[in-house]
Design a protein around this motif. Structure first.
Motif, mmCIF file in Angstrom:
data_model
loop_
_atom_site.group_PDB
_atom_site.id
_atom_site.type_symbol
_atom_site.label_atom_id
_atom_site.label_comp_id
_atom_site.label_asym_id
_atom_site.label_seq_id
_atom_site.Cartn_x
_atom_site.Cartn_y
_atom_site.Cartn_z
ATOM 1 N N GLN A 143 -3.467 4.778 7.386
ATOM 2 C CA GLN A 143 -4.898 4.640 7.665
ATOM 3 C C GLN A 143 -5.223 3.231 8.152
ATOM 4 O O GLN A 143 -5.991 3.046 9.099
ATOM 5 C CB GLN A 143 -5.713 4.979 6.421
ATOM 6 C CG GLN A 143 -5.656 6.434 6.042
ATOM 7 C CD GLN A 143 -6.298 6.726 4.696
ATOM 8 O OE1 GLN A 143 -6.687 5.827 3.947
ATOM 9 N NE2 GLN A 143 -6.407 8.007 4.375
ATOM 10 N N LEU A 144 -4.624 2.242 7.487
ATOM 11 C CA LEU A 144 -4.834 0.845 7.885
ATOM 12 C C LEU A 144 -4.306 0.606 9.293
ATOM 13 O O LEU A 144 -4.987 0.009 10.129
ATOM 14 C CB LEU A 144 -4.148 -0.084 6.887
ATOM 15 C CG LEU A 144 -4.156 -1.578 7.214
ATOM 16 C CD1 LEU A 144 -5.578 -2.113 7.269
ATOM 17 C CD2 LEU A 144 -3.334 -2.342 6.183
ATOM 18 N N LEU A 191 -2.933 -2.493 -2.284
ATOM 19 C CA LEU A 191 -3.986 -1.558 -1.902
ATOM 20 C C LEU A 191 -3.690 -0.237 -2.597
ATOM 21 O O LEU A 191 -2.615 0.328 -2.392
ATOM 22 C CB LEU A 191 -3.995 -1.333 -0.392
ATOM 23 C CG LEU A 191 -4.607 -2.410 0.471
ATOM 24 C CD1 LEU A 191 -4.333 -2.141 1.938
ATOM 25 C CD2 LEU A 191 -6.089 -2.495 0.230
ATOM 26 N N SER A 192 -4.630 0.241 -3.376
ATOM 27 C CA SER A 192 -4.358 1.464 -4.125
ATOM 28 C C SER A 192 -5.337 2.596 -3.857
ATOM 29 O O SER A 192 -5.085 3.721 -4.265
ATOM 30 C CB SER A 192 -4.327 1.157 -5.621
ATOM 31 O OG SER A 192 -5.540 0.562 -6.014
ATOM 32 N N LEU A 198 -9.571 -0.187 0.618
ATOM 33 C CA LEU A 198 -9.270 -0.447 2.030
ATOM 34 C C LEU A 198 -10.560 -0.636 2.820
ATOM 35 O O LEU A 198 -10.683 -1.569 3.611
ATOM 36 C CB LEU A 198 -8.434 0.693 2.615
ATOM 37 C CG LEU A 198 -8.203 0.659 4.130
ATOM 38 C CD1 LEU A 198 -7.452 -0.595 4.551
ATOM 39 C CD2 LEU A 198 -7.453 1.912 4.568
ATOM 40 N N GLU A 199 -11.529 0.244 2.597
ATOM 41 C CA GLU A 199 -12.813 0.150 3.300
ATOM 42 C C GLU A 199 -13.517 -1.167 2.976
ATOM 43 O O GLU A 199 -14.077 -1.811 3.866
ATOM 44 C CB GLU A 199 -13.717 1.338 2.935
ATOM 45 C CG GLU A 199 -13.212 2.675 3.413
ATOM 46 C CD GLU A 199 -13.131 2.785 4.919
ATOM 47 O OE1 GLU A 199 -13.927 2.149 5.633
ATOM 48 O OE2 GLU A 199 -12.233 3.509 5.391
ATOM 49 N N ARG A 209 -8.584 4.264 -1.045
ATOM 50 C CA ARG A 209 -9.283 4.255 0.248
ATOM 51 C C ARG A 209 -10.522 3.359 0.177
ATOM 52 O O ARG A 209 -10.825 2.639 1.125
ATOM 53 C CB ARG A 209 -9.653 5.703 0.619
ATOM 54 C CG ARG A 209 -10.559 5.868 1.789
ATOM 55 C CD ARG A 209 -9.831 5.687 3.071
ATOM 56 N NE ARG A 209 -10.764 5.821 4.179
ATOM 57 C CZ ARG A 209 -10.405 6.043 5.387
ATOM 58 N NH1 ARG A 209 -9.136 6.157 5.673
ATOM 59 N NH2 ARG A 209 -11.283 6.139 6.342
ATOM 60 N N ALA A 219 0.834 -1.199 0.000
ATOM 61 C CA ALA A 219 0.000 0.000 0.000
ATOM 62 C C ALA A 219 0.872 1.254 0.000
ATOM 63 O O ALA A 219 2.046 1.213 0.371
ATOM 64 C CB ALA A 219 -0.912 0.013 1.226
ATOM 65 N N THR A 220 0.254 2.349 -0.389
ATOM 66 C CA THR A 220 0.942 3.631 -0.301
ATOM 67 C C THR A 220 1.100 3.998 1.168
ATOM 68 O O THR A 220 0.430 3.427 2.040
ATOM 69 C CB THR A 220 0.132 4.735 -1.004
ATOM 70 O OG1 THR A 220 -1.113 4.894 -0.309
ATOM 71 C CG2 THR A 220 -0.104 4.397 -2.470
ATOM 72 N N LYS A 260 0.136 6.655 2.735
ATOM 73 C CA LYS A 260 -1.120 7.200 3.262
ATOM 74 C C LYS A 260 -2.096 6.073 3.633
ATOM 75 O O LYS A 260 -2.668 6.073 4.719
ATOM 76 C CB LYS A 260 -1.747 8.146 2.241
ATOM 77 C CG LYS A 260 -3.004 8.814 2.729
ATOM 78 C CD LYS A 260 -3.542 9.792 1.707
ATOM 79 C CE LYS A 260 -4.812 10.443 2.197
ATOM 80 N NZ LYS A 260 -5.329 11.412 1.238
ATOM 81 N N LEU A 261 -2.270 5.112 2.739
ATOM 82 C CA LEU A 261 -3.175 3.989 3.023
ATOM 83 C C LEU A 261 -2.635 3.111 4.142
ATOM 84 O O LEU A 261 -3.405 2.606 4.963
ATOM 85 C CB LEU A 261 -3.413 3.155 1.769
ATOM 86 C CG LEU A 261 -4.379 3.741 0.752
ATOM 87 C CD1 LEU A 261 -4.426 2.879 -0.492
ATOM 88 C CD2 LEU A 261 -5.763 3.891 1.349
ATOM 89 N N THR A 262 -1.325 2.927 4.181
ATOM 90 C CA THR A 262 -0.717 2.130 5.249
ATOM 91 C C THR A 262 -1.017 2.754 6.605
ATOM 92 O O THR A 262 -1.413 2.054 7.547
ATOM 93 C CB THR A 262 0.802 2.001 5.043
ATOM 94 O OG1 THR A 262 1.039 1.339 3.809
ATOM 95 C CG2 THR A 262 1.447 1.225 6.172
#
Length: 155
Positions: free
Chosen positions: A26-27, A72-73, A78-79, A75, A19-20, A22-24
């Motif tokens: 958030q996760l 994961l690319s 991810l949701e 949001r 994941a990026t 930002k996504l990492t």
């Protein structure tokens, strides 16, 4: 194809390798807020469930490449994966969750026993969250002890 071929990077980096940044973050925020050490197992299964069609239609010779190419690319992705993982967690029998948590606790204690001579003694939990995790581990151990004594088999 065995899970260690494609899952090892997921668990070693807690999906940061897929994941990026930002996504990492958030996760990880959601994972820490959830307070369940074993939840990434369900997240990993959610990744596979989400990719079921691609996996079933992939040629056997490219299956390892297909499994390692997941990422994961967005949001929304991810949701979606988080929702699938929560659903899987809710459908999982309590005994499996308790055994999984016990395995994680045993792995932690084995790891800390191996490096105990390099570390100073640990302090008591510093936050309510740490205490909640310890209480969850203790409750899981009590449940497993009771099940072992009663010799029930849950499927």
């Amino acid at each position: 194809v065995t899970p260690d071929m494609f899952c090892t990077p997921w668990f070693l980096t807690l999906f940061a390798s897929k994941a990026t940044l930002k996504l990492t973050l958030q996760l990880w925020d959601r994972y820490i807020d959830r307070g369940e050490p074993d939840f990434f197992m369900f997240f990993a299964v959610a990744v596979l469930v989400n990719a079921e069609k691609a996996l079933l239609h992939a040629d056997g010779s490219v299956l390892p490449q297909t499994l390692t190419s997941f990422s994961l690319s967005a949001r929304e992705e991810l949701e979606n994966l988080w929702s699938i993982a929560e659903s899987l967690r809710e459908q999982t029998p309590a005994t499996f969750g308790a055994r999984l948590q016990q395995s994680i606790a045993m792995a932690r204690s084995a790891g800390s026993a191996e490096t105990a001579h390099d570390k100073e003694p640990r302090e008591a939990p510093a936050s309510p969250r740490d205490g909640r995790l310890l209480a969850t581990d203790a409750a899981a151990c009590r449940l497993l002890d009771r099940l072992e004594m009663e010799r029930f088999l849950f499927v």
